[in-house]
Write an enzyme that holds these catalytic residues in place. Structure first.
Site, PDB file in Angstrom:
ATOM      1  N   TYR A  26      46.562  51.897  55.155  1.00  0.00           N
ATOM      2  CA  TYR A  26      47.557  51.608  54.114  1.00  0.00           C
ATOM      3  C   TYR A  26      48.506  50.525  54.606  1.00  0.00           C
ATOM      4  CZ  TYR A  26      47.458  54.078  49.755  1.00  0.00           C
ATOM      5  OH  TYR A  26      47.157  54.452  48.478  1.00  0.00           O
TER       6      TYR A  26
ATOM      7  N   GLU B  27      51.178  48.846  52.318  1.00  0.00           N
ATOM      8  CA  GLU B  27      52.050  48.400  51.219  1.00  0.00           C
ATOM      9  C   GLU B  27      53.103  47.437  51.738  1.00  0.00           C
ATOM     10  OE1 GLU B  27      53.564  51.903  49.343  1.00  0.00           O
ATOM     11  OE2 GLU B  27      51.714  52.249  48.246  1.00  0.00           O
TER      12      GLU B  27
ATOM     13  N   ASP C 214      43.802  29.342  35.356  1.00  0.00           N
ATOM     14  CA  ASP C 214      42.929  30.436  35.794  1.00  0.00           C
ATOM     15  C   ASP C 214      41.595  29.796  36.169  1.00  0.00           C
ATOM     16  OD1 ASP C 214      41.129  32.498  35.999  1.00  0.00           O
ATOM     17  OD2 ASP C 214      41.800  33.544  34.185  1.00  0.00           O
TER      18      ASP C 214
ATOM     19  N   THR D  13      39.703  34.413  40.920  1.00  0.00           N
ATOM     20  CA  THR D  13      38.931  35.470  41.551  1.00  0.00           C
ATOM     21  C   THR D  13      38.339  34.876  42.819  1.00  0.00           C
ATOM     22  OG1 THR D  13      36.967  34.848  40.289  1.00  0.00           O
ATOM     23  CG2 THR D  13      38.300  36.619  39.384  1.00  0.00           C
TER      24      THR D  13
ATOM     25  N   LYS E  88      33.416  34.594  42.592  1.00  0.00           N
ATOM     26  CA  LYS E  88      32.508  33.801  41.752  1.00  0.00           C
ATOM     27  C   LYS E  88      32.028  32.591  42.561  1.00  0.00           C
ATOM     28  CE  LYS E  88      34.596  35.850  37.703  1.00  0.00           C
ATOM     29  NZ  LYS E  88      35.317  35.734  36.427  1.00  0.00           N
TER      30      LYS E  88
ATOM     31  N   ARG F   9      34.674  40.712  46.073  1.00  0.00           N
ATOM     32  CA  ARG F   9      35.228  40.994  44.750  1.00  0.00           C
ATOM     33  C   ARG F   9      36.744  41.144  44.876  1.00  0.00           C
ATOM     34  NH1 ARG F   9      32.675  41.787  40.209  1.00  0.00           N
ATOM     35  NH2 ARG F   9      30.868  40.834  41.161  1.00  0.00           N
TER      36      ARG F   9
HETATM   37  C1  LIG Z   1      36.156  36.561  35.745  1.00  0.00           C
HETATM   38  C2  LIG Z   1      37.401  36.085  35.145  1.00  0.00           C
HETATM   39  C3  LIG Z   1      38.574  36.851  35.193  1.00  0.00           C
HETATM   40  C4  LIG Z   1      38.622  38.298  35.581  1.00  0.00           C
HETATM   41  O1  LIG Z   1      38.167  38.682  36.761  1.00  0.00           O
HETATM   42  P1  LIG Z   1      37.783  40.212  37.063  1.00  0.00           P
HETATM   43  O2  LIG Z   1      37.691  40.197  38.536  1.00  0.00           O
HETATM   44  O3  LIG Z   1      36.490  40.468  36.357  1.00  0.00           O
HETATM   45  O4  LIG Z   1      38.877  41.084  36.571  1.00  0.00           O
HETATM   46  C5  LIG Z   1      39.746  36.291  34.700  1.00  0.00           C
HETATM   47  N1  LIG Z   1      39.751  35.057  34.188  1.00  0.00           N
HETATM   48  C6  LIG Z   1      38.631  34.303  34.100  1.00  0.00           C
HETATM   49  C7  LIG Z   1      38.702  32.940  33.507  1.00  0.00           C
HETATM   50  C8  LIG Z   1      37.429  34.787  34.566  1.00  0.00           C
HETATM   51  O5  LIG Z   1      36.334  34.045  34.447  1.00  0.00           O
END
Ligand SMILES: *Cc1c(COP(=O)(O)O)cnc(C)c1O
Length: 414
Positions: A51, A53, A197, A223, A226, A232
């Site tokens: 932990y 925090e 994003d 994220t 990807k 993840r």
């Molecule tokens: C994949 C994605 C997310 C969310 O990610 P998660 O890990 O699935 O919650 C947010 N914004 C965009 C543009 C994405 O492609």
């Protein structure tokens, strides 16, 4: 896997089947990738026991000597990779990452602009039944009906009309590059916080294959699993003036204890992305997407926005008279994994849309190049054109399996 196999054959059996599926199939879902063995090891390491925090140097529990070190390393590498002033590597995933940004910088009910969902936006960009759509007043913008691309003049006009507190750029199903500078200028002009994003394209940006919004934008979320090819999870980068608000919103605003094993794996993945090989990877992802797109166009497929400038391709199957869902199921049978997707101005429903979405990050990690992309384009065409021919399925499945076995997936021995 030997310990799991001995102790819990039920779970071991399921993992083994998934390994086989990943090894013999073509993974074309554009948000997926294969992490390295080093990332897998960190992901499964003993930091899961801890932990922590708080943030490095300011924790609420004892025993933080090494959690501090590993988290600081992840932060430093993230900042170097994107040239960010501040990075928070604790968000559990992209959706909590975006939620933390909204929670940090907006009041409930504030007006925000985001790309319409069926035009390529994400559920966290204002889907009415999602938290974002309920907590904030999202005004959707669209892509142009003729070109399938963003129309920045129109976005500017809407922004001046609605005066949003924030504009969200960066998408989940948009095949073209984004003019970040223009977006930032629109935000400046209407007085909005600029938020990017880059979940889908972070790896291409880190590898120098696409432009980086970090210098222009107030806050950037990505994220890590990807195109960035890490575990993840997610991270938030921002200007120093927003650092305190962002950190507070992630913890204690939204989350409790950070997942330090995942953060260790993020550090490993950022280390990999800082290497010269990763630049080659990013370029190859793009080249492969262009090669696959070109082959699909040769076979008469219609590509939304006319093609691709990224890792991602969106196909409108209307002219092929096969709905997206049927195509997804048929392609699954031969080992091609992709997803059905709405196309802009879709005449069908989101549950059975007109399109399919695919991308090249995962197949590129396996070492596939343009030649393999052409074969993949041919197989997709073969399946869609002969969808009623039962004998086609096992034959194409076998061909795909044979090719896949020549390109191993990291961490999977067959
Ligand atoms: C994949 C994605 C997310 C969310 O990610 P998660 O890990 O699935 O919650 C947010 N914004 C965009 C543009 C994405 O492609």
């Amino acid at each position: 896997m030997s310990t799991i196999a001995q102790q819990d054959p039920d779970v071991a059996g399921i993992i083994e089947s998934e390994m086989k599926r990943q090894a013999i199939g073509l993974e074309l879902i554009p948000s997926e990738n294969y992490v390295s063995e080093a990332v897998l090891e960190a992901n499964g390491c003993i930091f899961t026991n801890k932990y922590s925090e708080g943030y490095p140097g300011k924790r609420y529990y004892g025993g933080q000597e090494y959690t501090d070190k590993v988290e600081q390393l992840a932060i430093d590498r993230a900042k170097e990779l994107f040239g960010a002033e501040h990075a928070n590597v604790q968000p559990y995933s992209g959706s909590p990452g975006n939620t933390a940004i909204y929670f940090a910088l907006l009041e409930f009910g504030d007006t925000v602009m985001g790309l319409k969902l069926d035009h390529g936006g994400h559920i966290t960009h204002g889907l009415p039944i999602a938290f974002s759509g309920k907590a904030y007043n999202f005004i959707p913008y669209e892509v142009d009906k003729e070109t399938g691309q963003l129309n920045y003049d129109e976005i500017e006009r809407q922004a001046m009309e609605h005066k949003p507190k924030m504009i969200v750029a960066g998408f989940t199903a948009y095949p073209q590059d984004i003019d970040w500078k223009r977006f930032a200028e629109i935000c400046e002009k209407c007085g909005a916080i600029s938020m990017a994003d880059i979940s889908h394209t972070a790896g291409l940006i880190a590898g120098g294959a696409l432009e980086n919004p970090v210098p222009y934008f107030d806050v950037v979320m990505t994220t890590t699993h990807k195109t960035l090819r890490g575990p993840r999870g997610a991270m938030i980068m921002c200007k120093q003036k927003l650092a305190k608000a962002i950190d507070r919103a992630v913890f204690p605003g939204l989350q409790g204890g950070p997942h330090e094993h995942i953060i260790a794996a993020k550090a490993v993945a950022f280390g990999e992305a800082l290497k010269p090989e990763f630049k080659e990877y990013a370029q190859q992802v793009k080249k492969n997407a262009k090669a696959l797109a070109a082959r699909l166009i040769e076979h008469g497929f219609e590509l939304v926005s006319g093609g691709t400038d990224t890792h991602l391709i969106l196909v409108d199957l209307t002219n092929k008279e096969v709905p997206g869902k049927e195509a997804q199921v048929a392609l699954d049978r031969v080992g091609i994994t992709l997803n059905k997707n709405t196309v802009p101005f879709d005449q069908r429903s989101p549950f059975d849309p007109s399109g399919i979405r695919m991308g090249t990050p995962a197949v590129t990690t396996r070492g596939m190049k343009e030649e393999e992309m052409e074969r993949i384009g041919d197989w997709i065409n073969e399946v869609i054109t002969n969808i009623k021919d039962e004998e086609m399925f096992p034959r194409v499945q076998k061909e795909i399996e044979e090719m896949c076995l020549k390109f191993p997936v990291p961490g999977i021995k067959v």
